[in-house]
Design a protein around this motif. Structure first.
Motif, PDB file in Angstrom:
ATOM      1  N   VAL A  71       0.846  -1.187   0.000  1.00 16.29           N
ATOM      2  CA  VAL A  71       0.000   0.000   0.000  1.00 16.29           C
ATOM      3  C   VAL A  71       0.881   1.235   0.000  1.00 16.29           C
ATOM      4  O   VAL A  71       1.796   1.358   0.817  1.00 16.29           O
ATOM      5  CB  VAL A  71      -0.939   0.004   1.225  1.00 16.29           C
ATOM      6  N   GLY A  72       0.586   2.156  -0.920  1.00 20.39           N
ATOM      7  CA  GLY A  72       1.325   3.409  -0.972  1.00 20.39           C
ATOM      8  C   GLY A  72       0.870   4.351   0.123  1.00 20.39           C
ATOM      9  O   GLY A  72       1.249   4.219   1.279  1.00 20.39           O
ATOM     10  N   ARG A  73      -0.007   5.307  -0.203  1.00 21.87           N
ATOM     11  CA  ARG A  73      -0.541   6.251   0.785  1.00 21.87           C
ATOM     12  C   ARG A  73      -1.920   5.802   1.202  1.00 21.87           C
ATOM     13  O   ARG A  73      -2.811   5.632   0.375  1.00 21.87           O
ATOM     14  CB  ARG A  73      -0.605   7.656   0.179  1.00 21.87           C
ATOM     15  N   LEU A  74      -2.095   5.568   2.505  1.00 27.39           N
ATOM     16  CA  LEU A  74      -3.381   5.160   3.049  1.00 27.39           C
ATOM     17  C   LEU A  74      -4.003   6.342   3.783  1.00 27.39           C
ATOM     18  O   LEU A  74      -3.453   6.831   4.773  1.00 27.39           O
ATOM     19  CB  LEU A  74      -3.210   3.980   4.007  1.00 27.39           C
ATOM     20  N   PHE A  75      -5.156   6.808   3.310  1.00 26.87           N
ATOM     21  CA  PHE A  75      -5.877   7.898   3.947  1.00 26.87           C
ATOM     22  C   PHE A  75      -6.948   7.323   4.866  1.00 26.87           C
ATOM     23  O   PHE A  75      -7.755   6.499   4.445  1.00 26.87           O
ATOM     24  CB  PHE A  75      -6.537   8.799   2.900  1.00 26.87           C
ATOM     25  N   ALA A  76      -6.942   7.750   6.115  1.00 23.69           N
ATOM     26  CA  ALA A  76      -7.954   7.312   7.083  1.00 23.69           C
ATOM     27  C   ALA A  76      -9.113   8.297   7.048  1.00 23.69           C
ATOM     28  O   ALA A  76      -8.943   9.481   7.363  1.00 23.69           O
ATOM     29  CB  ALA A  76      -7.359   7.243   8.477  1.00 23.69           C
ATOM     30  N   CYS A  77     -10.282   7.818   6.641  1.00 22.10           N
ATOM     31  CA  CYS A  77     -11.480   8.653   6.544  1.00 22.10           C
ATOM     32  C   CYS A  77     -12.565   8.042   7.415  1.00 22.10           C
ATOM     33  O   CYS A  77     -12.937   6.884   7.229  1.00 22.10           O
ATOM     34  CB  CYS A  77     -11.967   8.733   5.095  1.00 22.10           C
ATOM     35  N   GLY A  78     -13.050   8.817   8.382  1.00 23.59           N
ATOM     36  CA  GLY A  78     -14.026   8.225   9.272  1.00 23.59           C
ATOM     37  C   GLY A  78     -14.608   9.198  10.253  1.00 23.59           C
ATOM     38  O   GLY A  78     -14.665  10.406  10.012  1.00 23.59           O
ATOM     39  N   PRO A  79     -15.034   8.673  11.412  1.00 25.11           N
ATOM     40  CA  PRO A  79     -15.746   9.499  12.382  1.00 25.11           C
ATOM     41  C   PRO A  79     -14.841  10.498  13.077  1.00 25.11           C
ATOM     42  O   PRO A  79     -13.636  10.279  13.233  1.00 25.11           O
ATOM     43  CB  PRO A  79     -16.285   8.459  13.383  1.00 25.11           C
ATOM     44  N   ALA A  80     -15.446  11.591  13.514  1.00 25.45           N
ATOM     45  CA  ALA A  80     -14.690  12.628  14.212  1.00 25.45           C
ATOM     46  C   ALA A  80     -14.124  12.111  15.523  1.00 25.45           C
ATOM     47  O   ALA A  80     -13.135  12.660  16.035  1.00 25.45           O
ATOM     48  CB  ALA A  80     -15.590  13.836  14.468  1.00 25.45           C
ATOM     49  N   GLU A  81     -14.720  11.072  16.087  1.00 26.35           N
ATOM     50  CA  GLU A  81     -14.263  10.541  17.376  1.00 26.35           C
ATOM     51  C   GLU A  81     -12.918   9.820  17.247  1.00 26.35           C
ATOM     52  O   GLU A  81     -12.261   9.560  18.256  1.00 26.35           O
ATOM     53  CB  GLU A  81     -15.306   9.576  17.956  1.00 26.35           C
ATOM     54  N   ARG A  82     -12.516   9.481  16.028  1.00 29.31           N
ATOM     55  CA  ARG A  82     -11.195   8.877  15.841  1.00 29.31           C
ATOM     56  C   ARG A  82     -10.157   9.990  15.775  1.00 29.31           C
ATOM     57  O   ARG A  82     -10.174  10.830  14.871  1.00 29.31           O
ATOM     58  CB  ARG A  82     -11.164   8.036  14.556  1.00 29.31           C
ATOM     59  N   VAL A  83      -9.222  10.002  16.702  1.00 27.09           N
ATOM     60  CA  VAL A  83      -8.351  11.166  16.884  1.00 27.09           C
ATOM     61  C   VAL A  83      -7.329  11.314  15.763  1.00 27.09           C
ATOM     62  O   VAL A  83      -6.865  12.428  15.497  1.00 27.09           O
ATOM     63  CB  VAL A  83      -7.632  11.083  18.248  1.00 27.09           C
TER      64      VAL A  83
END
Length: 293
Positions: A71-83
């Motif tokens: 995996v090259g660049r992994l973007f984490a997209c999700g809930p605001a509660e994930r810091v």
């Protein structure tokens, strides 16, 4: 046109996640799923340059894939509660452009999406040709013991049953949804994990620390009655205890995968295109199956 039925309450889900962080998040299931996801992705034997971790409630997947060269660049997209999230998004209105992603992964998040068919279709649109979706979500058998114990306890103490455990999708339904979304080569399978507890309260405490307490829109708002809770404990112990007295709790993790269509992918044979009769291939007389007299 009316939208999808709101089975899950988004505000309740966010509140459950905030409470889990305040209590100290319990991640043993998520950590296991993240490691399994990395192993499954490793079997694909190709590199994905542009990838998104969609909705995973903590950093377990990002950590597991950070050790991978696939995996090259992994973007984490999700809930605001994930810091540590890279982008806060609405899980049912994805912001990705058409054919922009090589890979979408998700761990224990999609089971609380109200419009899962719509989200799968959005993922299909965002994937480049021959891009991959690989996700794990809780399936229909999750917490079956707790669901049954609640049903018995409430029917005996309050004369009715209220929704207490989420009605997660089953394997067959999820396979059909992948096809409906237009994903090619869809695959589904199940990993059933049994966790043992000394008491139902310990299970309930873990669920709170996972952010997985009841998020249903139609949940009963009144506090759980003491006699109902006491009967729940009795039923659970009577029906789901092992010889050593510990209690079983089942978590059914359903794995789904599918590819954005591409001309290089294997295609099914056209009807009538076989070059050998089945009987000849099996070396049995016409009309007789192996083992038949």
């Amino acid at each position: 046109m009316s939208g999808p039925v709101a089975i899950f309450d988004p505000e309740a889900l966010a509140a459950r996640r905030r409470r889990a962080l305040a209590l100290g998040a319990e991640t043993f299931l998520l950590d296991r799923v993240a490691e399994d996801l990395a192993d499954r992705l490793g079997a694909v034997k190709r590199r994905f340059e542009s990838a998104v971790d969609l909705g995973t409630p903590a950093s377990a997947v990002s950590a597991a894939l950070a050790r991978s060269e696939m995996v090259g660049r992994l973007f984490a997209c999700g809930p605001a509660e994930r810091v540590d999230v890279d982008a806060v998004i609405d899980p049912e209105a994805l912001p990705f452009g058409a054919q922009t992603l090589d890979l979408v992964v998700s761990a224990l998040a999609l089971q609380t999406i109200n419009d899962l068919p719509g989200v799968l279709a959005q993922i299909r649109r965002a994937l480049k040709p021959d891009g991959l979706l690989l996700a794990a979500l809780f399936g229909a058998g999750t917490l079956s013991e707790l669901r049954e114990a609640f049903a018995v306890a409430e029917s005996e103490t309050v004369g009715g049953i209220s929704p207490r455990v989420a009605p997660f999708a089953d394997l067959r339904d999820l396979g059909a949804l992948l096809q409906r979304a237009g994903l090619a080569l869809p695959v589904t399978d199940v990993d059933r994990i049994t966790v043992r507890y000394a008491h139902p309260l310990a299970l309930m405490q873990d669920l709170r620390r996972m952010g997985a307490a009841n998020p249903l829109a139609d949940r009963r708002r009144a506090p759980l009655r003491r006699d109902t809770l006491a009967r729940l404990f009795e039923v659970y112990a009577e029906r789901f205890s092992d010889p050593d007295g510990r209690l079983r709790a089942t978590f059914e993790v359903v794995w789904i995968s599918g590819w954005a269509p591409h001309e290089s992918q294997q295609k099914p044979l056209r009807p009538g295109s076989a070059k050998m009769r089945l009987a000849d291939a099996l070396k049995v007389p016409e009309g007789r199956l192996p083992g038949e007299n």
